[in-house]
Motif scaffolding. Structure first.
Motif, PDB file in Angstrom:
ATOM      1  N   HIS A 178      46.980  10.832  89.341  1.00  0.00           N
ATOM      2  CA  HIS A 178      45.725  10.747  90.083  1.00  0.00           C
ATOM      3  C   HIS A 178      44.884  12.015  89.921  1.00  0.00           C
ATOM      4  CE1 HIS A 178      47.292   7.151  92.023  1.00  0.00           C
ATOM      5  NE2 HIS A 178      48.413   7.814  92.290  1.00  0.00           N
ATOM      6  N   ASP A 179      45.530  13.113  89.581  1.00  0.00           N
ATOM      7  CA  ASP A 179      44.826  14.386  89.462  1.00  0.00           C
ATOM      8  C   ASP A 179      44.107  14.498  88.126  1.00  0.00           C
ATOM      9  OD1 ASP A 179      45.978  15.017  91.892  1.00  0.00           O
ATOM     10  OD2 ASP A 179      47.739  15.896  90.929  1.00  0.00           O
ATOM     11  N   ARG A 180      43.251  15.520  88.039  1.00  0.00           N
ATOM     12  CA  ARG A 180      42.523  15.808  86.807  1.00  0.00           C
ATOM     13  C   ARG A 180      42.685  17.297  86.526  1.00  0.00           C
ATOM     14  NH1 ARG A 180      40.458  12.412  90.329  1.00  0.00           N
ATOM     15  NH2 ARG A 180      39.810  10.357  89.618  1.00  0.00           N
ATOM     16  N   VAL A 181      43.381  17.588  85.425  1.00  0.00           N
ATOM     17  CA  VAL A 181      43.808  18.964  85.166  1.00  0.00           C
ATOM     18  C   VAL A 181      43.683  19.266  83.680  1.00  0.00           C
ATOM     19  CG1 VAL A 181      45.679  20.637  85.501  1.00  0.00           C
ATOM     20  CG2 VAL A 181      45.523  18.646  87.003  1.00  0.00           C
ATOM     21  N   ILE A 182      43.367  20.522  83.359  1.00  0.00           N
ATOM     22  CA  ILE A 182      43.345  20.979  81.971  1.00  0.00           C
ATOM     23  C   ILE A 182      44.193  22.235  81.851  1.00  0.00           C
ATOM     24  CG2 ILE A 182      41.921  21.928  80.105  1.00  0.00           C
ATOM     25  CD1 ILE A 182      39.613  20.282  81.120  1.00  0.00           C
ATOM     26  N   PHE A 183      45.076  22.268  80.858  1.00  0.00           N
ATOM     27  CA  PHE A 183      45.859  23.454  80.544  1.00  0.00           C
ATOM     28  C   PHE A 183      45.417  23.974  79.178  1.00  0.00           C
ATOM     29  CE2 PHE A 183      48.560  21.020  83.402  1.00  0.00           C
ATOM     30  CZ  PHE A 183      48.994  21.990  84.294  1.00  0.00           C
ATOM     31  N   ILE A 184      45.172  25.263  79.102  1.00  0.00           N
ATOM     32  CA  ILE A 184      44.777  25.909  77.853  1.00  0.00           C
ATOM     33  C   ILE A 184      45.891  26.873  77.426  1.00  0.00           C
ATOM     34  CG2 ILE A 184      43.082  27.384  76.700  1.00  0.00           C
ATOM     35  CD1 ILE A 184      41.965  24.662  77.507  1.00  0.00           C
ATOM     36  N   ASP A 185      46.501  26.613  76.269  1.00  0.00           N
ATOM     37  CA  ASP A 185      47.553  27.469  75.705  1.00  0.00           C
ATOM     38  C   ASP A 185      48.719  27.676  76.662  1.00  0.00           C
ATOM     39  OD1 ASP A 185      46.067  27.701  73.398  1.00  0.00           O
ATOM     40  OD2 ASP A 185      45.143  29.594  73.983  1.00  0.00           O
ATOM     41  N   SER A 186      48.906  26.750  77.592  1.00  0.00           N
ATOM     42  CA  SER A 186      49.991  26.827  78.591  1.00  0.00           C
ATOM     43  C   SER A 186      49.888  28.063  79.485  1.00  0.00           C
ATOM     44  CB  SER A 186      51.367  26.819  77.885  1.00  0.00           C
ATOM     45  OG  SER A 186      51.535  25.655  77.132  1.00  0.00           O
ATOM     46  N   LYS A 187      48.733  28.730  79.459  1.00  0.00           N
ATOM     47  CA  LYS A 187      48.563  29.960  80.243  1.00  0.00           C
ATOM     48  C   LYS A 187      47.461  29.859  81.287  1.00  0.00           C
ATOM     49  CE  LYS A 187      50.122  33.042  76.526  1.00  0.00           C
ATOM     50  NZ  LYS A 187      49.728  34.185  75.642  1.00  0.00           N
ATOM     51  N   GLN A 188      46.477  29.021  81.025  1.00  0.00           N
ATOM     52  CA  GLN A 188      45.376  28.831  81.959  1.00  0.00           C
ATOM     53  C   GLN A 188      45.372  27.382  82.431  1.00  0.00           C
ATOM     54  OE1 GLN A 188      41.494  30.388  80.688  1.00  0.00           O
ATOM     55  NE2 GLN A 188      42.524  31.423  79.008  1.00  0.00           N
TER      56      GLN A 188
END
Length: 233
Positions: A178-188
């Motif tokens: 249900h959530d909306r999420v973005i991970f960048i390089d597993s760090k952000q």
């Protein structure tokens, strides 16, 4: 509901308040406003919402309406103050209805920071993600993971994009997200309030960074969802 978006909705509610005091005859505008107010207060504090519901019913029945009106406004303003006090100082950007281009620019800046991986969780993602956001930001050295609830609008486009740009794209489907999420390089990690395809079109949304110290724990949650999801490509 994430605090930033709940705060925005409550503030918008006060700005759009119809006449509620005195012997004014209630119609669709008043009923809709009170219903939205109850829904938002429920998301803030379910216990407080129980009394709030009783008060709104009294207002509709014109029972001690002036006193009940004061309680309604006080409760909404208390919710706003409570949410404002809990928001982190480095909270991200909130986008009002219509601020589509501002959202577009900011999300592109975030994706442009990637050097190794991009992991996007968005239940209702569509093929616009490729033309508007991934094209120009994603090189062949970056692996892309897309976790969705509906894949019909992204599967074909992903295959074509991957072939043309020599980018590794993996898509999995899960009906439990249900959530909306973005991970960048597993760090952000960034959370956003509505599906990317609808962001800031009619309703407020936001891009909010997650504190670096809790990114690993947050990533682990979504990696576990990814492992349980159905592979599409």
């Amino acid at each position: 509901m994430i605090p930033q978006i709940l705060l925005e909705f409550l503030q918008c509610l006060l700005r759009e308040q119809p006449p509620l005091e005195g012997d004014v005859k209630y119609g669709d505008a008043q009923y809709k406003w009170l219903g939205e107010a109850l829904s938002l207060i429920s998301k803030w504090d379910q216990t407080r919402a129980n009394k709030f519901q009783t008060v709104t019913k009294a207002m509709i029945g014109n029972l001690q309406r002036q006193m009940c009106y004061g309680i309604v406004l006080t409760t909404i303003r208390e919710a706003i103050a409570s949410l404002e006090s809990t928001l982190p100082q480095d909270a991200g950007q909130v986008f009002g209805p219509g601020a589509v281009y501002d959202f577009f620019k900011d999300l592109n800046k975030i994706l442009g920071k990637a050097t190794r991986t991009v992991f996007i969780v968005d239940p209702y993602m569509d093929d616009a993600i490729f033309d508007r956001y991934l094209s120009g930001n994603i090189s062949s050295s970056i692996a892309v993971q897309l976790l969705v609830s509906e894949h019909a609008k992204v599967k074909e486009a992903a295959a074509a994009f991957s072939t043309q740009h020599n980018v590794k794209i993996s898509i999995r489907q899960s009906k439990t997200i249900h959530d909306r999420v973005i991970f960048i390089d597993s760090k952000q990690c960034w959370v956003f309030g509505t599906s990317i395809k609808d962001a800031a079109v009619k309703n407020p949304t936001y891009l909010d960074p997650i504190s670096a110290d809790i990114v690993p724990k947050t990533l682990k949650i979504y990696e576990e969802l990814w492992e349980k999801a159905e592979p599409i490509i």
